[in-house]
Structures are given as C-alpha cells and as structure tokens.
Design a protein around this motif. Structure first.
Motif, PDB file in Angstrom:
ATOM      1  N   SER A   1       0.835  -1.213   0.000  1.00  0.00           N
ATOM      2  CA  SER A   1       0.000   0.000   0.000  1.00  0.00           C
ATOM      3  C   SER A   1       0.858   1.246   0.000  1.00  0.00           C
ATOM      4  CB  SER A   1      -0.915   0.012   1.239  1.00  0.00           C
ATOM      5  OG  SER A   1      -1.804  -1.074   1.206  1.00  0.00           O
ATOM      6  N   ALA A   2       2.063   1.127   0.577  1.00  0.00           N
ATOM      7  CA  ALA A   2       2.941   2.295   0.614  1.00  0.00           C
ATOM      8  C   ALA A   2       3.405   2.661  -0.785  1.00  0.00           C
ATOM      9  CB  ALA A   2       4.138   2.007   1.512  1.00  0.00           C
ATOM     10  N   LEU A   3       3.476   1.637  -1.693  1.00  0.00           N
ATOM     11  CA  LEU A   3       3.930   1.894  -3.050  1.00  0.00           C
ATOM     12  C   LEU A   3       2.788   2.394  -3.923  1.00  0.00           C
ATOM     13  CD1 LEU A   3       6.202  -1.264  -3.533  1.00  0.00           C
ATOM     14  CD2 LEU A   3       6.924   1.075  -2.992  1.00  0.00           C
ATOM     15  N   THR A   4       1.593   1.847  -3.670  1.00  0.00           N
ATOM     16  CA  THR A   4       0.477   2.162  -4.571  1.00  0.00           C
ATOM     17  C   THR A   4      -0.503   3.175  -3.982  1.00  0.00           C
ATOM     18  OG1 THR A   4      -0.827   0.326  -3.676  1.00  0.00           O
ATOM     19  CG2 THR A   4       0.599  -0.148  -5.550  1.00  0.00           C
ATOM     20  N   GLY A   5      -0.414   3.440  -2.666  1.00  0.00           N
ATOM     21  CA  GLY A   5      -1.450   4.282  -2.039  1.00  0.00           C
ATOM     22  C   GLY A   5      -0.982   5.645  -1.624  1.00  0.00           C
ATOM     23  N   LYS A   6       0.118   6.124  -2.210  1.00  0.00           N
ATOM     24  CA  LYS A   6       0.613   7.438  -1.793  1.00  0.00           C
ATOM     25  C   LYS A   6      -0.390   8.542  -2.079  1.00  0.00           C
ATOM     26  CE  LYS A   6       5.559   6.434  -2.220  1.00  0.00           C
ATOM     27  NZ  LYS A   6       6.834   6.810  -2.903  1.00  0.00           N
ATOM     28  N   LYS A   7      -0.979   8.435  -3.261  1.00  0.00           N
ATOM     29  CA  LYS A   7      -1.930   9.489  -3.631  1.00  0.00           C
ATOM     30  C   LYS A   7      -3.143   9.481  -2.712  1.00  0.00           C
ATOM     31  CE  LYS A   7      -4.236  11.322  -7.722  1.00  0.00           C
ATOM     32  NZ  LYS A   7      -4.505  11.131  -9.174  1.00  0.00           N
ATOM     33  N   LYS A   8      -3.613   8.287  -2.417  1.00  0.00           N
ATOM     34  CA  LYS A   8      -4.779   8.158  -1.532  1.00  0.00           C
ATOM     35  C   LYS A   8      -4.442   8.635  -0.125  1.00  0.00           C
ATOM     36  CE  LYS A   8      -8.131   4.771   0.109  1.00  0.00           C
ATOM     37  NZ  LYS A   8      -8.541   3.345   0.092  1.00  0.00           N
ATOM     38  N   HIS A   9      -3.225   8.319   0.329  1.00  0.00           N
ATOM     39  CA  HIS A   9      -2.826   8.736   1.675  1.00  0.00           C
ATOM     40  C   HIS A   9      -2.729  10.252   1.763  1.00  0.00           C
ATOM     41  CE1 HIS A   9      -0.848   8.839   5.519  1.00  0.00           C
ATOM     42  NE2 HIS A   9       0.226   9.465   4.981  1.00  0.00           N
ATOM     43  N   ALA A  10      -2.206  10.841   0.687  1.00  0.00           N
ATOM     44  CA  ALA A  10      -2.091  12.302   0.679  1.00  0.00           C
ATOM     45  C   ALA A  10      -3.470  12.945   0.790  1.00  0.00           C
ATOM     46  CB  ALA A  10      -1.379  12.751  -0.594  1.00  0.00           C
ATOM     47  N   ALA A  11      -4.447  12.340   0.112  1.00  0.00           N
ATOM     48  CA  ALA A  11      -5.818  12.876   0.196  1.00  0.00           C
ATOM     49  C   ALA A  11      -6.366  12.728   1.611  1.00  0.00           C
ATOM     50  CB  ALA A  11      -6.714  12.162  -0.806  1.00  0.00           C
ATOM     51  N   THR A  12      -6.057  11.604   2.244  1.00  0.00           N
ATOM     52  CA  THR A  12      -6.520  11.366   3.625  1.00  0.00           C
ATOM     53  C   THR A  12      -5.915  12.385   4.571  1.00  0.00           C
ATOM     54  OG1 THR A  12      -6.760   9.001   3.186  1.00  0.00           O
ATOM     55  CG2 THR A  12      -6.601   9.680   5.492  1.00  0.00           C
ATOM     56  N   VAL A  13      -4.617  12.649   4.384  1.00  0.00           N
ATOM     57  CA  VAL A  13      -3.944  13.632   5.240  1.00  0.00           C
ATOM     58  C   VAL A  13      -4.554  15.009   5.036  1.00  0.00           C
ATOM     59  CG1 VAL A  13      -1.757  14.822   5.629  1.00  0.00           C
ATOM     60  CG2 VAL A  13      -1.790  12.338   5.369  1.00  0.00           C
ATOM     61  N   ALA A  14      -4.811  15.338   3.776  1.00  0.00           N
ATOM     62  CA  ALA A  14      -5.391  16.659   3.496  1.00  0.00           C
ATOM     63  C   ALA A  14      -6.764  16.792   4.149  1.00  0.00           C
ATOM     64  CB  ALA A  14      -5.490  16.871   1.993  1.00  0.00           C
ATOM     65  N   ALA A  15      -7.578  15.717   4.084  1.00  0.00           N
ATOM     66  CA  ALA A  15      -8.917  15.754   4.689  1.00  0.00           C
ATOM     67  C   ALA A  15      -8.821  15.867   6.205  1.00  0.00           C
ATOM     68  CB  ALA A  15      -9.701  14.507   4.290  1.00  0.00           C
ATOM     69  N   ALA A  16      -7.877  15.120   6.795  1.00  0.00           N
ATOM     70  CA  ALA A  16      -7.703  15.163   8.246  1.00  0.00           C
ATOM     71  C   ALA A  16      -7.277  16.552   8.691  1.00  0.00           C
ATOM     72  CB  ALA A  16      -6.687  14.110   8.682  1.00  0.00           C
ATOM     73  N   TRP A  17      -6.388  17.144   7.925  1.00  0.00           N
ATOM     74  CA  TRP A  17      -5.924  18.482   8.290  1.00  0.00           C
ATOM     75  C   TRP A  17      -7.054  19.508   8.164  1.00  0.00           C
ATOM     76  CZ3 TRP A  17      -2.162  20.512  10.904  1.00  0.00           C
ATOM     77  CH2 TRP A  17      -1.939  21.888  10.830  1.00  0.00           C
ATOM     78  N   ALA A  18      -7.826  19.362   7.104  1.00  0.00           N
ATOM     79  CA  ALA A  18      -8.950  20.288   6.922  1.00  0.00           C
ATOM     80  C   ALA A  18      -9.949  20.156   8.075  1.00  0.00           C
ATOM     81  CB  ALA A  18      -9.627  20.019   5.584  1.00  0.00           C
ATOM     82  N   ALA A  19     -10.215  18.897   8.471  1.00  0.00           N
ATOM     83  CA  ALA A  19     -11.145  18.674   9.588  1.00  0.00           C
ATOM     84  C   ALA A  19     -10.592  19.268  10.881  1.00  0.00           C
ATOM     85  CB  ALA A  19     -11.414  17.182   9.758  1.00  0.00           C
ATOM     86  N   PHE A  20      -9.283  19.088  11.076  1.00  0.00           N
ATOM     87  CA  PHE A  20      -8.657  19.637  12.284  1.00  0.00           C
ATOM     88  C   PHE A  20      -8.760  21.150  12.299  1.00  0.00           C
ATOM     89  CE2 PHE A  20      -4.771  21.703  13.816  1.00  0.00           C
ATOM     90  CZ  PHE A  20      -4.932  21.497  15.180  1.00  0.00           C
ATOM     91  N   GLU A  21      -8.469  21.751  11.142  1.00  0.00           N
ATOM     92  CA  GLU A  21      -8.524  23.209  11.096  1.00  0.00           C
ATOM     93  C   GLU A  21      -9.933  23.728  11.418  1.00  0.00           C
ATOM     94  OE1 GLU A  21      -6.934  24.079   7.180  1.00  0.00           O
ATOM     95  OE2 GLU A  21      -5.089  24.835   8.126  1.00  0.00           O
ATOM     96  N   GLU A  22     -10.960  23.027  10.901  1.00  0.00           N
ATOM     97  CA  GLU A  22     -12.343  23.447  11.188  1.00  0.00           C
ATOM     98  C   GLU A  22     -12.659  23.271  12.678  1.00  0.00           C
ATOM     99  OE1 GLU A  22     -16.174  24.835  10.976  1.00  0.00           O
ATOM    100  OE2 GLU A  22     -14.471  25.072   9.605  1.00  0.00           O
ATOM    101  N   GLN A  23     -12.229  22.149  13.217  1.00  0.00           N
ATOM    102  CA  GLN A  23     -12.453  21.888  14.643  1.00  0.00           C
ATOM    103  C   GLN A  23     -11.736  22.925  15.502  1.00  0.00           C
ATOM    104  OE1 GLN A  23     -10.929  18.120  15.976  1.00  0.00           O
ATOM    105  NE2 GLN A  23     -12.321  18.032  17.739  1.00  0.00           N
ATOM    106  N   HIS A  24     -10.508  23.260  15.090  1.00  0.00           N
ATOM    107  CA  HIS A  24      -9.739  24.233  15.856  1.00  0.00           C
ATOM    108  C   HIS A  24     -10.359  25.623  15.740  1.00  0.00           C
ATOM    109  CE1 HIS A  24      -6.248  26.597  17.226  1.00  0.00           C
ATOM    110  NE2 HIS A  24      -5.972  25.497  17.940  1.00  0.00           N
TER     111      HIS A  24
END
Length: 441
Positions: free
Chosen positions: A175-198
């Motif tokens: 998954s580390a080889l094939t899921g980088k793009k998906k992981h980046a999207a997950t990180v971006a969503a998590a950060w956006a959620a955190f920013e809204e919560q904060h």
C-alpha cells in the motif's frame, strides 16, 4: 355573666331589688370563662364516672356490632345452623341493649352527681383572681420565607481542551507503493477537519468571557430579586408582629387601668373584677344559669341578680331499665318529692355558691355587703309571655358570712340563718313578694 334579653316582668322585678339588668361579660371575664370551661372539660375527662360511662358506651357499641354480625351470619346459615345463629344474634342483641342502658345510667349518675355537688365544687377551688396573671404577652411564629436561601451560583463555563491534530497513519507494505496518492488525500482531509475543529474551538473559547458575564449578570439579577422579595416578606412579618404586639399592649394597658381602678375601689372596676370571678364559675351543662351584678361604690355593696335553671332543665329520670320481654328501654322517673327536693337544693346551693365566690375572691375587702335576688325566666302559662319569677332574696354582710363554714352546713338552714326570703315551693315556681326589695324583707 350576661343574661340575655329580659322580659318586662323580669326588668321590673330586677329594679325592685335595685339591680340594673343586661350586663354582659367583659373582655377579661370572657377570657377567664373560656379558660374555666376548658379546665372543667379536662377535669371531667379524667373523672372516674366519665371513664365508666365511656367504658359502658364502648361495650354497648361492641355488643351492637356483634349483634349485627350475628344477624348477618344467621341469614347466610343453613336451616339447622340458622336457629343457633338466631339464638346467638338474640343473645348479643340483649347484651347490646343492656350495655346501652348501662352507659345511659352511667351518664345519668354523672349528671346527678354534678348537680348535687354545685356548692361542694366551688369549695375545692380558690376563687381569688390575680389580675396580674391576666397580663398577656405576644407570641410570634418564627420568620420563614422561601426567599431566605441565596440563589445558587451558576456552574462555571469550562474551556474545553484545545483540539490536537492527529496525523493519519501512513500505509505500509504494498500500500505504501500504490497508495501514496490516496494517503495524501486522507492527510489533506484530516488536516482540513482539524482546522475546522480548531476554528470552532477558538470561536467557542473566545465567546466564554461574554457568556460568563451574561451568566453572572443573570445570577446577580436573580439574587437582587430574591433579596427584594425577602425584604417584602420580612416587612409583612414585621407588620404582623407589630399588630400582634399592639393588640397585646392595648389589652395590657386596659388591664393596667383595671388594676389601678380596682385598687382605688372604683365602681366599674370592682364590677368588672366580680364579672371575671363569675366568668371562672362553670356549672354543669344541665344547669343553665346567668348572673347580673353591679357594685355601688358609695355603700360598698354588690347587688346581684341570679337566674336559676327552670325545673324542667334538670333530669327527671332516676334510672333506665331494659325490659327483655318488650325489647325496649324504659325510664324509672324520680318521684315528685325527689324532683322538688333536688330543685330546691340547686336554688339554695347556687345562692350560697355565688355569695361564697364573691367573698372568697375579694381579698382586698372592697365589698362590705351583698344583696342577692334570684329567680327563673320562663313562659307564663296564663299569658304565654316571657316572665321572670323571683324565688329567693337575701342580704348579708361580710362578717356574718365569713363566720359560716359552708363545708359543714345544711344550705336550707344557712339561708334561714341569713334571714333569706325563699319560695315555699321553688319547683312549682311559687314567687316571693318583691314589693319591699331585698332589704325590705
């Protein structure tokens, strides 16, 4: 003690004796009378005769209940048992009737004993009235109000913990080889959620001081309203206390005047004091009575008009009996002689009791002599009009009466000794001559 309305004949008879009628119990006399009645009822409740009457009444009630239950059982039983149940019901009915008669006789015995001891009863008590003991004191209930407790302070508004950004876990293996793009999207969503919560946390935290101020303002207003309501409740309570105290102060001021005037021998004060004494005098319920009185300061004489019960007010039954054969309660009447003797005794004892109560209560020696006239209010059988028939008249000075030991006398002989004019037949309402007044006899 007030006598109520007097008919024309009664007023003329009263004036013949020099007594002005229509006086009623004063404030202090009424207080004493009510207290004396209450005390009499307490003593009566403790009397052996009353306990026996109540015991007999309870036994009668139990017997009646048992008889009723037996009749119900008889109605439900079969034919053979019905006869036995009926016999039991009859036996219990007889027992109930006998218990009822026993209760009636106990009550009658108590009534007659009270009537026959009218004079004896007053010799057991001190008729003196200490006017100072009539002084009142205000009794105030404790102040209570639902506004006494402070308004509880509001719970403080807590600042919630600051949100912390949690980095999503990176993929491993293939998954580390094939899921980088998906992981980046997950990180971006998590950060956006955190920013809204904060952002929301910052906004909420920033609003807390204002909310705390509003909370404090509301609590302060509620507490101020409570204090105003408490002050109003306290003011009402204080006013009620002041009213009670003013009433007591007025009564005590009136008492001060009475005491001062009584000590000075003033006519109205001595008259009122005697009224208080008579207010303490409680007769049996079967002996209705009334008394009017007036003190003359110049002659130091107390003039009394005494109203006796009518002959028919007294019990005329000697005993109650249960007749089994007729299943009825019958009365054994007193003989006419018994009724005459008892009524004459009531008249004699009431007169001596009244004289005794006045003399014993007058420790200060304000009264030198008493003139007393007594009679009966009734309907004149000839005219159908209310009238007053005088039955006795007597005048006596203190020294003469003080020499008499009432515990050892025969009342009829005592009245002869005092040269009283007494009806030849009080029970028949045979009137005495009133033309010469009390002292004219």
């Amino acid at each position: 003690m007030g006598c109520g309305p007097w008919g024309r004949a009664r007023r003329s008879d009263a004036r013949a004796y020099g007594v002005e009628m229509g006086r009623r119990r004063g404030f202090f006399a009424e207080l004493q009378h009510q207290a004396a009645v209450a005390q009499r009822e307490r003593e009566r409740a403790q009397a052996a005769a009353v306990r026996e009457q109540l015991r007999a009444q309870r036994e009668a009630d139990r017997a009646l209940d048992a008889a009723g239950r037996a009749r119900v059982a008889a109605a439900k039983a079969d034919e053979r048992a019905a006869a036995e149940a009926e016999r039991e019901a009859k036996r219990l009915h007889i027992a109930a009737q006998e218990s009822k008669v026993a209760a009636m006789n106990a009550h009658l015995e108590m009534q007659l004993a009270e009537i026959d001891s009218i004079l004896e009863a007053t010799l057991k008590v001190d008729d003196y009235v200490d006017l100072e003991k009539l002084r009142k004191s205000a009794s105030h209930p404790p102040f209570e109000s639902k506004y006494q407790a402070p308004v509880p302070p509001p719970a403080p508004i807590q600042v919630p913990a600051e949100p912390v950004y949690m980095q999503p876990e990176a993929p491993k293996g293939l998954s580390a080889l094939t899921g980088k793009k998906k992981h980046a999207a997950t990180v971006a969503a998590a950060w956006a959620a955190f920013e809204e919560q904060h952002r929301q946390w910052q906004a909420y935290s920033a609003s807390i001081p204002m909310r705390q101020l509003e909370q404090l303002t509301a609590h302060t207003a509620a507490e101020e309203q409570r204090l105003q309501s408490l002050a109003s409740a306290r003011a009402r309570y204080d006013k009620e206390c002041q009213t009670r105290q003013a009433e007591v102060d007025a009564a005590n001021a009136e008492l001060d005047v009475l005491i001062h005037n009584f000590q000075a021998g003033k006519q109205d004060a001595v008259t009122e004091y005697v009224g208080i004494v008579f207010g303490n005098s409680v007769y049996p319920d079967s002996v209705p009575w009334a008394v009017d009185h007036e003190y003359d300061q110049e002659s130091r004489e107390l003039r009394i008009s005494l109203t006796f019960p009518q002959p028919g007010d007294l019990p005329t039954v000697r005993q109650y009996r249960y007749v089994k054969a007729k299943d009825e309660v019958t009365e054994s009447p007193q003989t006419l002689k018994e009724q005459r003797d008892r009524y004459s005794s009531v008249v004699e004892n009431m007169v001596l009791r009244t004289l005794h109560e006045v003399w014993e209560s007058d420790r200060d020696g304000k009264i030198d002599s008493i003139s007393l006239a007594g009679g009966v209010e009734h309907i004149d059988p000839a005219t159908g009009q209310e009238t007053f028939t005088p039955l006795i008249a007597v005048a006596v000075d203190r020294a003469t009466f003080d020499a008499i030991d009432l515990a050892r006398v025969m009342p009829a002989e005592t009245l002869k000794y005092l040269k009283a004019v007494v009806s030849k037949n009080p029970h028949a309402l045979a009137r005495i001559d009133t033309s010469a007044g009390v002292r004219g006899h």
